[in-house]
Enzyme design. Structure first.
Site, PDB file in Angstrom:
ATOM      1  N   CYS A   1       1.024  -1.162  -0.058  1.00 41.69           N
ATOM      2  CA  CYS A   1      -0.020  -0.001  -0.118  1.00 41.69           C
ATOM      3  C   CYS A   1       0.904   1.206  -0.024  1.00 41.69           C
ATOM      4  O   CYS A   1       0.312   2.471  -0.125  1.00 41.69           O
ATOM      5  CB  CYS A   1      -0.856  -0.071   1.366  1.00 41.69           C
ATOM      6  SG  CYS A   1      -2.072  -1.701   1.180  1.00 41.69           S
TER       7      CYS A   1
ATOM      8  N   HIS B   1      -3.059   6.791   2.241  1.00 41.23           N
ATOM      9  CA  HIS B   1      -3.576   5.562   1.512  1.00 41.23           C
ATOM     10  C   HIS B   1      -4.982   5.170   2.514  1.00 41.23           C
ATOM     11  O   HIS B   1      -5.034   5.268   3.512  1.00 41.23           O
ATOM     12  CB  HIS B   1      -2.580   4.386   1.992  1.00 41.23           C
ATOM     13  CG  HIS B   1      -3.284   3.085   2.071  1.00 41.23           C
ATOM     14  ND1 HIS B   1      -3.822   2.688   0.758  1.00 41.23           N
ATOM     15  CD2 HIS B   1      -2.994   2.137   2.621  1.00 41.23           C
ATOM     16  CE1 HIS B   1      -4.125   1.380   1.035  1.00 41.23           C
ATOM     17  NE2 HIS B   1      -3.934   0.968   2.087  1.00 41.23           N
TER      18      HIS B   1
ATOM     19  N   ASN C   1     -10.053  -0.271   0.301  1.00 36.60           N
ATOM     20  CA  ASN C   1      -8.654  -0.268   0.352  1.00 36.60           C
ATOM     21  C   ASN C   1      -8.264  -0.875  -1.001  1.00 36.60           C
ATOM     22  O   ASN C   1      -8.165  -2.081  -1.234  1.00 36.60           O
ATOM     23  CB  ASN C   1      -7.972  -0.927   1.600  1.00 36.60           C
ATOM     24  CG  ASN C   1      -6.572  -0.976   1.699  1.00 36.60           C
ATOM     25  OD1 ASN C   1      -5.937  -0.810   0.636  1.00 36.60           O
ATOM     26  ND2 ASN C   1      -6.227  -1.435   2.671  1.00 36.60           N
TER      27      ASN C   1
END
Ligand code: COA
Length: 321
Positions: free
Chosen positions: A112, A250, A280
């Site tokens: 990520c 993020h 996500n």
């Protein structure tokens, strides 16, 4: 002095939208639980679209906005943990698809934090090797790497791609500071095994490789490391946190973003959120959020981009719009 500016942004999502209520028909969860614990309401799930196809569409949009010809792209870096193939790289497939025939291409794996890591690599290479136009993409199809019976992970992740084109400039510098880091002690807190980790001589059970995660420890890491990393970058840039107009983190969990806002003593309204829509999307989440945010960005705005995730990795960059 050579500066770097952003000349194009692109985003691409798969067609299918999966709501929390729909997931609640598959595992023991609820819209209420997912929304209050994560901020996620729905996510896009790829049924036919592949990682390199999503990356290609995002790249084409960024290229169109930049006004550049594909042959002018010197380097393509795709940050991904869900490539369609280990060979060739996703970046090579994208370059082939868009006609970036002169580009050097490779993929980068930093989960990520991948987009920030790839931006750091791209900008270092632009400064040292004089690549003029560089395409950096975050692209993921994580839905194929999920255990759809594990409620701890299947509710969290989504698919998508975001692309940015960086260009050398003698007049403008939008990228002020980047810092990246890794804590290998936490290397196994989020795991995604490779597709073929056993060969024909192995006699045990072969499991389908899926994402597993220690959610609580990752939460603790993120809410500690991210504010530290942001402070470090802001300090290095000679600014105060109050001078930052927008924070694009993020999109892992809405509560993580709220906690970082509290720790930095910044109003949470300055944190851009699209997690409710997309969940996500790992390396894709920051360029997608930057893309979505740009209608509210004004020239001169100071923006923090900050990624964190498996590795454990983190990375923060300060850009000026
Ligand atoms: N629906 C309903 N209940 C769930 C659930 C779900 N989807 N997932 C977990 N639970 C349950 C657990 O089984 C546990 O039940 P128990 O108390 O009976 O054992 C309870 O909810 C609490 O679990 P816990 O893991 O402590 O929840 P949490 O508040 O920490 O939230 C996460 C879980 C995953 C949302 C949270 O830890 C998180 O967001 N962590 C960071 C993860 C992340 O961002 N990863 C990506 C980084 S890039």
């Amino acid at each position: 002095m050579m500066g770097i500016r952003i000349v194009g942004l692109g985003k691409k999502l798969p067609e299918m939208c999966l709501t929390n209520d729909e997931i609640a028909t598959m595992v023991d969860t609820s819209d209420e639980w997912i929304k209050t614990r994560t901020g996620i309401e729905k996510r896009r799930v790829s049924v036919t679209e592949t990682t390199h196809q999503l990356a290609t569409q995002a790249a084409l949009e960024a290229l169109k906005e930049s006004g550049l010809e594909a042959e002018e792209i010197d380097l393509v870096i795709v940050a991904t943990v869900s490539p369609d193939t280990n060979m060739p790289s996703t970046a090579s497939l994208v370059a082939r698809n868009i006609g970036a025939v002169k580009a050097r291409c490779f993929d980068l794996s930093a989960a990520c934090s991948g987009f920030i890591f790839a931006s750091e690599v791209a900008i270092s290479m632009m400064k040292q090797s004089h690549y003029k136009n560089v395409l950096v993409i975050g692209a993921e199809v994580l839905s194929t790497r999920l255990d759809w019976s594990d409620r701890g992970t299947c509710v969290i992740f989504g698919d998508g791609a975001g692309a940015v084109i960086y260009q050398q400039s003698t007049e403008i510098n939008q990228i002020h500071c980047i810092e990246i880091g890794t804590d290998p002690e936490g290397a196994e807190l989020i795991l995604l095994p490779t597709q073929t980790e056993k060969n024909k001589f192995y006699e045990g059970e072969i499991k389908r490789p899926v994402i597993s995660m220690n959610g609580r420890q990752v939460y603790a890491f993120s809410t500690t490391k991210v504010p530290e990393s942001i402070k470090q970058v802001v300090d290095k840039s000679g600014l105060a946190v109050e001078e930052i107009d927008w924070f694009i983190l993020h999109q892992a969990n809405s509560r993580i973003m709220d906690s970082v806002a509290r720790k930095l003593n910044v109003p949470k309204e300055r944190f851009i959120k699209n997690i409710a829509e997309y969940g996500n999307t790992s390396a894709a989440s920051i360029p997608m959020a930057l893309y979505d945010a740009r209608k509210q960005l004004k020239p001169g705005d100071k923006i923090i981009l900050s990624g964190f995730g498996a590795g454990l990795t983190w990375g923060t960059m300060l850009l000026e719009w």
